[in-house]
Design a protein around this motif. Structure first.
Motif, PDB file in Angstrom:
ATOM      1  N   ASN A   1       0.831  -1.211   0.000  1.00 23.86           N
ATOM      2  CA  ASN A   1       0.000   0.000   0.000  1.00 23.86           C
ATOM      3  C   ASN A   1       0.864   1.259   0.000  1.00 23.86           C
ATOM      4  OD1 ASN A   1      -3.053  -0.855   0.564  1.00 23.86           O
ATOM      5  ND2 ASN A   1      -1.721  -2.244   1.701  1.00 23.86           N
TER       6      ASN A   1
ATOM      7  N   ARG B   1      -0.425   4.799  -1.109  1.00 18.20           N
ATOM      8  CA  ARG B   1      -1.372   5.442  -0.190  1.00 18.20           C
ATOM      9  C   ARG B   1      -0.631   6.154   0.937  1.00 18.20           C
ATOM     10  NH1 ARG B   1      -4.974   0.693   1.774  1.00 18.20           N
ATOM     11  NH2 ARG B   1      -6.298   2.321   2.707  1.00 18.20           N
TER      12      ARG B   1
ATOM     13  N   SER C   1       1.252   9.231  -0.319  1.00 18.42           N
ATOM     14  CA  SER C   1       0.355  10.368  -0.545  1.00 18.42           C
ATOM     15  C   SER C   1      -0.105  10.987   0.775  1.00 18.42           C
ATOM     16  CB  SER C   1      -0.867   9.916  -1.354  1.00 18.42           C
ATOM     17  OG  SER C   1      -0.489   9.443  -2.624  1.00 18.42           O
ATOM     18  N   LEU C   2      -0.301  10.163   1.779  1.00 17.43           N
ATOM     19  CA  LEU C   2      -0.781  10.640   3.076  1.00 17.43           C
ATOM     20  C   LEU C   2       0.256  11.476   3.816  1.00 17.43           C
ATOM     21  CD1 LEU C   2      -2.751  10.537   5.559  1.00 17.43           C
ATOM     22  CD2 LEU C   2      -1.627   8.383   6.177  1.00 17.43           C
TER      23      LEU C   2
ATOM     24  N   LYS D   1      -9.816  10.107   3.021  1.00 21.20           N
ATOM     25  CA  LYS D   1      -9.363  10.447   1.673  1.00 21.20           C
ATOM     26  C   LYS D   1      -8.538   9.329   1.056  1.00 21.20           C
ATOM     27  CE  LYS D   1      -6.737  13.979  -0.859  1.00 21.20           C
ATOM     28  NZ  LYS D   1      -6.028  15.291  -0.735  1.00 21.20           N
ATOM     29  N   TYR D   2      -7.709   8.678   1.879  1.00 20.68           N
ATOM     30  CA  TYR D   2      -6.835   7.631   1.359  1.00 20.68           C
ATOM     31  C   TYR D   2      -7.315   6.228   1.708  1.00 20.68           C
ATOM     32  CZ  TYR D   2      -3.907  11.595   0.297  1.00 20.68           C
ATOM     33  OH  TYR D   2      -3.449  12.785  -0.201  1.00 20.68           O
TER      34      TYR D   2
END
Length: 236
Positions: free
Chosen positions: A96, A99, A102-103, A155-156
């Motif tokens: 992952n 994800r 991006s977080l 969001k993620y």
């Protein structure tokens, strides 16, 4: 000897509310903190939330110099752990990776409960992720505000502990709202709740309540003398 990428623990211990079951090395919150969390806020600047306490392994993911690093609670790389559950955690984070990349901003870390192996509570995780996000640190010590962290989790696509209240409530009321099995697939009675008190948008302190009947690690090999009990495995 293994090193800690952050130079410190990834997550500390949460103090206990009155009548919470405490183990060796645990400590209690102050009477004043307990009154605010479970009774009455000081003023309009306090914001109290109460969430389900999950029972697994506390772990974290940080981004340092662009690298996503899965960590144990003590702050070591998950791959340095002697326990299989933490190696599975590392593999899951890598699966992952986008994800988490991006977080997180560089220097931040996100903390959560890794539920793959049963500790004192078994979970049925069909249709649920084995990791639940409960904290986002903007730097070494500053936590992100509750609703911003929950917004980012949503969001993620990360799960968060069930929200029981957004105001001070008694432990009795919190446990009544939690129910016997909580909200994340527990097949054993759940252990308790976590209170978070924010002031002017910043986390002031946390406190928790654990049922007196809770037995720590009752499914761990060290307690049973047998193999691990798995709630989730990638090959299951």
């Amino acid at each position: 000897m293994a090193e800690k990428p952050l130079g410190h623990r990834a997550y500390g211990s949460i103090p206990h509310l009155p009548n919470s079951r405490m183990g060796p090395g645990d400590h209690a919150c102050s009477p004043g903190q307990a009154r605010i969390a479970t009774g009455k806020a000081r003023d309009k600047h306090d914001f109290v939330t109460v969430t389900e306490k999950l029972d697994g392994s506390s772990v974290a993911i940080t981004k340092l110099n662009g690298e996503i690093i899965p960590l144990t609670r003590a702050g070591y790389r998950a791959t340095d752990s002697p326990y299989e559950q933490h190696h599975l955690f590392h593999d899951w984070v890598m699966a992952n990776l986008n994800r988490f990349d991006s977080l997180l901003e560089d220097g931040q870390r996100v903390c959560g409960e890794w539920l793959a192996q049963a500790h004192g509570t078994r979970y049925s995780l069909a249709g649920r992720e084995p990791w639940v996000m409960f904290d986002l640190f903007l730097d070494a010590h500053q936590r992100e505000a509750t609703w911003e962290a929950r917004y980012l989790a949503d969001k993620y696509g990360f799960a968060t502990p069930h929200l029981l209240a957004e105001e001070p409530i008694s432990v009795e009321e919190a446990m009544s709202r939690l129910g016997e099995f909580g909200f994340y697939g527990a097949t054993d009675p759940v252990e308790g709740v976590v209170y978070r008190v924010e002031r002017d948008g910043k986390c002031d302190y946390l406190a928790k309540y654990v049922k007196p009947t809770k037995v720590d690690g009752s499914y761990l090999e060290s307690q049973t003398g047998e193999g691990p009990v798995w709630n989730w495995r990638p090959d299951a």
